[in-house]
Design a protein around this motif. Structure first.
Motif, PDB file in Angstrom:
ATOM      1  N   TYR A 292     -20.476  32.292  13.100  1.00  0.00           N
ATOM      2  CA  TYR A 292     -19.675  31.592  12.089  1.00  0.00           C
ATOM      3  C   TYR A 292     -18.382  31.015  12.662  1.00  0.00           C
ATOM      4  O   TYR A 292     -17.566  30.470  11.928  1.00  0.00           O
ATOM      5  CB  TYR A 292     -19.365  32.537  10.928  1.00  0.00           C
ATOM      6  N   GLN A 293     -18.199  31.180  13.976  1.00  0.00           N
ATOM      7  CA  GLN A 293     -17.077  30.580  14.705  1.00  0.00           C
ATOM      8  C   GLN A 293     -15.719  31.049  14.180  1.00  0.00           C
ATOM      9  O   GLN A 293     -14.847  30.245  13.855  1.00  0.00           O
ATOM     10  CB  GLN A 293     -17.174  29.053  14.670  1.00  0.00           C
ATOM     11  N   GLY A 294     -15.574  32.355  14.121  1.00  0.00           N
ATOM     12  CA  GLY A 294     -14.283  32.920  13.739  1.00  0.00           C
ATOM     13  C   GLY A 294     -14.436  34.230  13.003  1.00  0.00           C
ATOM     14  O   GLY A 294     -15.518  34.567  12.517  1.00  0.00           O
ATOM     15  N   THR A 295     -13.342  34.980  12.921  1.00  0.00           N
ATOM     16  CA  THR A 295     -13.351  36.212  12.149  1.00  0.00           C
ATOM     17  C   THR A 295     -13.474  35.879  10.669  1.00  0.00           C
ATOM     18  O   THR A 295     -13.183  34.743  10.253  1.00  0.00           O
ATOM     19  CB  THR A 295     -12.053  37.004  12.375  1.00  0.00           C
ATOM     20  N   PRO A 296     -13.891  36.829   9.837  1.00  0.00           N
ATOM     21  CA  PRO A 296     -13.992  36.552   8.399  1.00  0.00           C
ATOM     22  C   PRO A 296     -12.689  36.029   7.809  1.00  0.00           C
ATOM     23  O   PRO A 296     -12.695  35.116   6.973  1.00  0.00           O
ATOM     24  CB  PRO A 296     -14.361  37.916   7.810  1.00  0.00           C
ATOM     25  N   GLN A 297     -11.556  36.594   8.262  1.00  0.00           N
ATOM     26  CA  GLN A 297     -10.266  36.173   7.724  1.00  0.00           C
ATOM     27  C   GLN A 297      -9.954  34.723   8.101  1.00  0.00           C
ATOM     28  O   GLN A 297      -9.484  33.929   7.268  1.00  0.00           O
ATOM     29  CB  GLN A 297      -9.159  37.104   8.242  1.00  0.00           C
ATOM     30  N   LEU A 298     -10.227  34.352   9.369  1.00  0.00           N
ATOM     31  CA  LEU A 298      -9.949  32.985   9.815  1.00  0.00           C
ATOM     32  C   LEU A 298     -10.881  31.979   9.146  1.00  0.00           C
ATOM     33  O   LEU A 298     -10.454  30.888   8.748  1.00  0.00           O
ATOM     34  CB  LEU A 298     -10.081  32.898  11.334  1.00  0.00           C
ATOM     35  N   VAL A 299     -12.153  32.332   9.030  1.00  0.00           N
ATOM     36  CA  VAL A 299     -13.118  31.434   8.387  1.00  0.00           C
ATOM     37  C   VAL A 299     -12.732  31.209   6.933  1.00  0.00           C
ATOM     38  O   VAL A 299     -12.752  30.076   6.431  1.00  0.00           O
ATOM     39  CB  VAL A 299     -14.546  32.016   8.495  1.00  0.00           C
ATOM     40  N   TYR A 304     -10.509  28.063   2.361  1.00  0.00           N
ATOM     41  CA  TYR A 304      -9.826  28.129   1.066  1.00  0.00           C
ATOM     42  C   TYR A 304      -8.307  28.010   1.154  1.00  0.00           C
ATOM     43  O   TYR A 304      -7.637  27.880   0.122  1.00  0.00           O
ATOM     44  CB  TYR A 304     -10.182  29.442   0.359  1.00  0.00           C
ATOM     45  N   GLY A 305      -7.752  28.101   2.354  1.00  0.00           N
ATOM     46  CA  GLY A 305      -6.310  27.977   2.501  1.00  0.00           C
ATOM     47  C   GLY A 305      -5.527  29.162   1.990  1.00  0.00           C
ATOM     48  O   GLY A 305      -4.327  29.055   1.709  1.00  0.00           O
ATOM     49  N   SER A 306      -6.175  30.307   1.837  1.00  0.00           N
ATOM     50  CA  SER A 306      -5.504  31.525   1.370  1.00  0.00           C
ATOM     51  C   SER A 306      -6.094  32.723   2.101  1.00  0.00           C
ATOM     52  O   SER A 306      -7.010  32.587   2.917  1.00  0.00           O
ATOM     53  CB  SER A 306      -5.661  31.682  -0.145  1.00  0.00           C
ATOM     54  N   GLU A 307      -5.576  33.922   1.795  1.00  0.00           N
ATOM     55  CA  GLU A 307      -5.999  35.120   2.509  1.00  0.00           C
ATOM     56  C   GLU A 307      -7.144  35.825   1.778  1.00  0.00           C
ATOM     57  O   GLU A 307      -7.083  36.032   0.561  1.00  0.00           O
ATOM     58  CB  GLU A 307      -4.825  36.088   2.667  1.00  0.00           C
TER      59      GLU A 307
END
Length: 462
Positions: A292-299, A304-307
């Motif tokens: 998925y090309q990144g950690t879940p948080q980064l993806v 969505y532009g939020s955490e």
């Protein structure tokens, strides 16, 4: 039918592999763990839509252990809530199966607990073995303290009442006799010899997956139906037909399994053995990060532009979805995958907010096994997963497709990275990842490659 091993070390003998560890405990002289009995409940409470009934347990102050709980069966649709305690067990199975509730604690003042049942539609409710009182057992007296912190999760099967137990006060509901009897199937534990409830339905094999006092023996796709006698074949002491199980049940009840098997064996395991499951989880996470090309948080932040943690915490109204315990800040939340990580489901917007106890209790179970039908509908509404997706216990087929279509990438790139070449406690990270992929590949609805064989072939080539 495949040939079965027969239950009981004392009644039967046969060739067994050499034991690697000895627990120091023995099975009960009068129990094999392979027998069952049936009791019938002929009184139910009728609740009309919107009607409530309560069970009120008054537990007296005690210096030792106290507890309350029991089992219930319902037909229709209900909601259940417990007040008076933060740490408790509430496991609601689908309509027509048996469910359980309860808790236990050490020391404490007089405590009153209310269990409220509300009918979402016209429903019938039956109860079995619901009681409260003081609890005592030699394992509770002698066990290491680190084993006792989660005893509420072993209610009510851990309730060895030391004196006459107390029945709850019942408010509401219309008591009436039912036509025939509602059966409850009780399986014998081969350690304590008690007969305790299990779920079984000859027309619905998945009923066995809704655990009560025993956990399943065979759950991997390639191991079912369970062909181990005692585990997968139960014999009646009442002259009834044998029960041929699909998933089978452990010989020991959950209480005896905890103290006489796991607690005795785990200290004898090496640190590498204790860490292996956690390592495999981490390797699956790394695989998904590459896909998925990144950690879940980064993806999530990119989409969505939020955490992720903040949004899930607010989405679930800042409380545990399962027990409704308030969670004061996102850092105290346990972010659950909803669908199991080990089946290759990533942590994403469909995650669930749970407290620590409920996250441990859910473990790697799919939502359809852990939650009630009503909870699944609520969770579907919150997460956006359909009820079909909630009911699917299978792996993430999309990820398996990506892996199969990119075997060169998997073996020649990912497994050659420093992270996957790392050796810890004699285990190669890449090999642990391949072993972890066996379960989702073998559980797929499609015909898949043998990932272990493919790995061995390519390892020889290089």
């Amino acid at each position: 039918m495949a040939e079965r091993k027969l239950p009981g070390k004392q009644e039967w003998s046969g060739r067994r592999r050499s034991a690697t560890r000895v627990s120091g405990f023995h099975s009960h002289k009068n129990a094999t763990g392979g027998h069952y009995a049936v009791e019938g409940i002929n009184e139910c409470y009728r609740l009309e839509k919107g009607e409530k009934m309560s069970l009120i347990f008054d537990v007296n102050e005690a210096s030792g252990w106290s507890g309350f709980g029991g089992y219930f069966w319902y037909q229709g649709e209900i909601s259940v809530s417990l007040s008076g305690l933060q740490k408790k067990t509430l496991k609601i199975a689908p309509s027509g199966l048996w469910s359980k509730f309860g808790s236990m604690w050490e020391g404490g003042k007089d405590t009153s607990i209310k269990v409220v049942f509300e009918a979402i539609e016209d429903s019938n409710i039956c109860f079995y073995d619901h009681a409260s009182g003081e609890i005592g057992h030699r394992h509770l007296d002698s066990a290491r303290s680190n084993l006792l912190g989660n005893m509420h999760q072993f209610s009510p099967e851990a309730h060895f009442f030391t004196s006459d137990s107390n029945a709850p006060v019942i408010e509401g509901g219309q008591l009436h006799r039912v036509d025939g009897k509602i059966p409850i199937i009780l399986k014998q534990c081969n350690r304590c010899a008690r007969y305790l409830p299990i779920n079984y339905d000859s027309y619905n094999p998945d009923a066995e997956r809704h655990h009560l006092a025993f956990t399943n023996h065979c759950i991997a796709k390639h191991r079912i139906p369970c062909t181990h006698g005692g585990f997968g074949l139960l014999k009646s002491r009442q002259g009834e037909d044998d029960i041929d199980l699909t998933y089978g049940f452990q010989l020991e009840c959950r209480f005896c399994k905890k103290f006489e098997v796991n607690a005795a064996h785990n200290p004898q395991r090496t640190s590498a053995q204790m860490k292996e499951d956690g390592a495999r989880r981490r390797h699956i996470e790394l695989l998904l990060e590459h896909i998925y090309q990144g950690t879940p948080q980064l993806v999530y932040r990119s989409q969505y532009g939020s955490e992720l943690t903040d949004d899930i915490w607010h989405k679930f109204d800042r409380k545990c979805f399962n027990c409704h315990k308030a969670i004061d800040n996102p850092g105290d939340m346990h972010l659950d995958h909803t669908r199991p990580l080990m089946m290759l489901w990533p942590l994403d917007a469909t995650a669930t907010c749970l407290c620590g106890d409920c996250n441990i209790a859910k473990s790697g179970n799919p939502p359809s096994i852990f939650y009630s039908e009503r909870q699944l509908k609520q969770l579907s509404s919150i997460t956006g997963l359909s009820m079909v997706e909630m009911a699917d216990e299978g792996p993430n087929e999309e990820v398996i497709d990506i892996i199969e279509n990119g075997l060169d990438w998997l073996f020649e790139e990912l497994l050659t990275t420093p992270q996957m070449q790392r050796i810890h406690d004699g285990k190669v990270a890449g090999e642990q990842l391949i072993k972890a992929l066996v379960k989702p590949f073998s559980s797929s609805k499609k015909t898949r490659i043998d990932i272990i064989s493919e790995y061995n072939i390519r390892r020889k080539l290089f």
